[in-house]
Design an enzyme around this catalytic site. Sequence first.
Site, short mmCIF file in Angstrom:
data_model
loop_
_atom_site.label_atom_id
_atom_site.label_comp_id
_atom_site.label_asym_id
_atom_site.label_seq_id
_atom_site.Cartn_x
_atom_site.Cartn_y
_atom_site.Cartn_z
N GLY A 244 -13.50 38.93 49.40
CA GLY A 244 -14.59 39.66 48.76
C GLY A 244 -14.21 40.77 47.81
O GLY A 244 -15.08 41.31 47.11
N GLU A 281 -8.80 36.81 53.61
CA GLU A 281 -9.20 35.56 52.94
C GLU A 281 -9.60 35.84 51.49
O GLU A 281 -10.72 35.55 51.08
CB GLU A 281 -10.41 34.94 53.65
CG GLU A 281 -10.23 34.60 55.11
CD GLU A 281 -11.55 34.23 55.80
OE1 GLU A 281 -12.64 34.39 55.20
OE2 GLU A 281 -11.48 33.76 56.94
N PRO A 282 -8.72 36.39 50.68
CA PRO A 282 -9.12 36.70 49.30
C PRO A 282 -9.20 35.45 48.44
O PRO A 282 -8.39 34.54 48.58
CB PRO A 282 -8.00 37.62 48.81
CG PRO A 282 -6.81 37.24 49.62
CD PRO A 282 -7.32 36.77 50.95
N GLY A 283 -10.19 35.40 47.58
CA GLY A 283 -10.31 34.32 46.61
C GLY A 283 -10.25 34.90 45.20
O GLY A 283 -9.20 34.91 44.55
N ARG A 320 -20.87 30.56 35.71
CA ARG A 320 -21.19 31.92 36.19
C ARG A 320 -22.23 32.65 35.32
O ARG A 320 -23.15 33.26 35.87
CB ARG A 320 -19.92 32.77 36.33
CG ARG A 320 -18.94 32.21 37.37
CD ARG A 320 -17.75 33.14 37.62
NE ARG A 320 -18.19 34.35 38.29
CZ ARG A 320 -18.33 35.52 37.71
NH1 ARG A 320 -18.02 35.68 36.43
NH2 ARG A 320 -18.77 36.55 38.39
N TYR A 324 -25.40 33.28 37.58
CA TYR A 324 -25.51 34.64 38.13
C TYR A 324 -25.76 35.69 37.05
O TYR A 324 -25.59 36.88 37.30
CB TYR A 324 -24.22 35.07 38.82
CG TYR A 324 -23.60 34.13 39.80
CD1 TYR A 324 -24.22 33.84 41.02
CD2 TYR A 324 -22.34 33.58 39.56
CE1 TYR A 324 -23.60 33.02 41.94
CE2 TYR A 324 -21.72 32.75 40.48
CZ TYR A 324 -22.36 32.46 41.67
OH TYR A 324 -21.75 31.66 42.58
N CYS A 350 -28.03 20.87 26.61
CA CYS A 350 -29.45 20.96 26.26
C CYS A 350 -30.22 21.77 27.30
O CYS A 350 -31.02 21.24 28.06
CB CYS A 350 -30.04 19.57 26.12
SG CYS A 350 -29.12 18.60 24.93
N GLU A 351 -29.95 23.06 27.35
CA GLU A 351 -30.64 24.00 28.23
C GLU A 351 -30.59 25.36 27.53
O GLU A 351 -29.53 25.74 27.03
CB GLU A 351 -29.89 24.19 29.56
CG GLU A 351 -29.74 22.98 30.42
CD GLU A 351 -30.93 22.75 31.34
OE1 GLU A 351 -31.76 23.67 31.50
OE2 GLU A 351 -31.02 21.64 31.88
C1 LIG Z 1 -15.84 32.62 49.43
C2 LIG Z 1 -15.22 33.11 50.68
C3 LIG Z 1 -14.10 33.96 50.64
C4 LIG Z 1 -13.53 34.49 49.35
O1 LIG Z 1 -14.39 35.37 48.69
P1 LIG Z 1 -13.89 36.15 47.38
O2 LIG Z 1 -15.04 36.99 47.01
O3 LIG Z 1 -13.58 35.11 46.36
O4 LIG Z 1 -12.68 36.92 47.76
C5 LIG Z 1 -13.53 34.35 51.84
N1 LIG Z 1 -14.02 33.91 53.02
C6 LIG Z 1 -15.08 33.10 53.10
C7 LIG Z 1 -15.57 32.67 54.42
C8 LIG Z 1 -15.73 32.67 51.94
O5 LIG Z 1 -16.80 31.88 52.02
#
Ligand SMILES: *Cc1c(COP(=O)(O)O)cnc(C)c1O
Length: 424
Positions: A244, A281-283, A320, A324, A350-351
């Site tokens: 997050g 759990e970084p994305g 995105r 959003y 076409c939107e």
């Molecule tokens: C999407 C997600 C993440 C990663 O979130 P980011 O905002 O990209 O860091 C981590 N854990 C879970 C369970 C998620 O669904």
Amino acid sequence: MTLPGSPHVAYRGDTLHVEDCALPDLAARHGTPLYVYSRASMLAAVGAYQRALAGRDHLVCYAMKANSNIAVLQTFAQAGCGFDIVSGGELARALAAGAEPGKIVFSGVGKTRAEMRQALDAGVMCFNVESEAELDVLSDVATQAGRTARISLRVNPDVDAGTHPYISTGLKGNKFGVAHADAVKVYRHAASLPGIEVVGIDCHIGSQITESTPYLDALDRMLDLVEAVESHGVRLHHLDLGGGLGITYTDEQPPSADVLVAALLKRIDERGHGHRKILFEPGRSLVGNAGVLVSEVLYLKPGEEKNFCIVDAAMNDLMRPAMYQAWMNIVACRQSGDQPVTYDVVGPVCESGDWLGRDRPLAVKAGEHIAVLSAGAYSMSMASNYNTRGRAAEVLVSGSQSWLIRDREQPSELFRGEHLVPGG
Ligand SMILES: *Cc1c(COP(=O)(O)O)cnc(C)c1O
């Protein structure tokens, strides 16, 4: 000239580079739309987490839904990461990229029996269970398979929305996780089930978070629960603090990963939980600023109210902005001395919702290239084939080297699995 975001995406002279590769050259070689990712940027981002966690039992699980190209996963696997997956498809991808099954956590509110079985057979480290009903099904699937499912409960810390309104998954009323008030009961139930081994606790409170406070609040709530659960004799070995952490798209100033992690570890130690294994759990924060989307300017269309810059990338390539109303920086790949004109940058779909940016100053001509910055996360991984548009090609850069890591999708591939009916 430096740009907000990654130091690995910058102008050299008048030309935008990712590391040592000039984007107009990559566009000429591979065509557009083209995603380009910096490996150094990804490694720097994960290194910040790992350095802050050095010296204690830890695992950084890259949340692969942010960008699931197998070469991106390979980069993180080689850097020692585990993976946070949310589907059986992601499990297959992670394994194809060389992930160690024992470093995979499986999140998501709607795991199917087939996905549970697939993950049990692979030997994943942990299921992040999101409801009591899921727990019962997992127990059944594991027992039938003759296996044990290691689990943590995803708890919903109900972090105060008034203070932190942009947190969207850690509140009562979200579909995610087990309510804080029910967690002790559900843990006791879990501990009684066959085929289930309780190993940890996790939470994930939202995305693009730009302050440390909500994390610290959620951590306190989680540690309260750990103490309550353990007082009932159920042992929790690891704390998974989710992902997050936000990135800089324009002028956001999120804490850096090392500062955030250090603050969380300090609180964990102060509360006497320093012996536990720590997971993140970084994305977005690992890949977001590592990527750009390069697109060719097709037409300039001046108008009375608006000027349009029509490019060959569209909402199907980068959702995105349409989905959003996300603001993503858009710049010319080659700076000219010309006076910028204010454009809405739009794609061919076409939107009316098909725009990448509104009211952007750009000095560009047809045939030149623009780049959408900070497009490494939730960009290609959310691409679709809407308007029967093949998905973009992807390139990974390291220094002056570059590799094509995904072919551009060809039209014939787009209806390969479809069937005409007989006699039509
Ligand atoms: C999407 C997600 C993440 C990663 O979130 P980011 O905002 O990209 O860091 C981590 N854990 C879970 C369970 C998620 O669904």
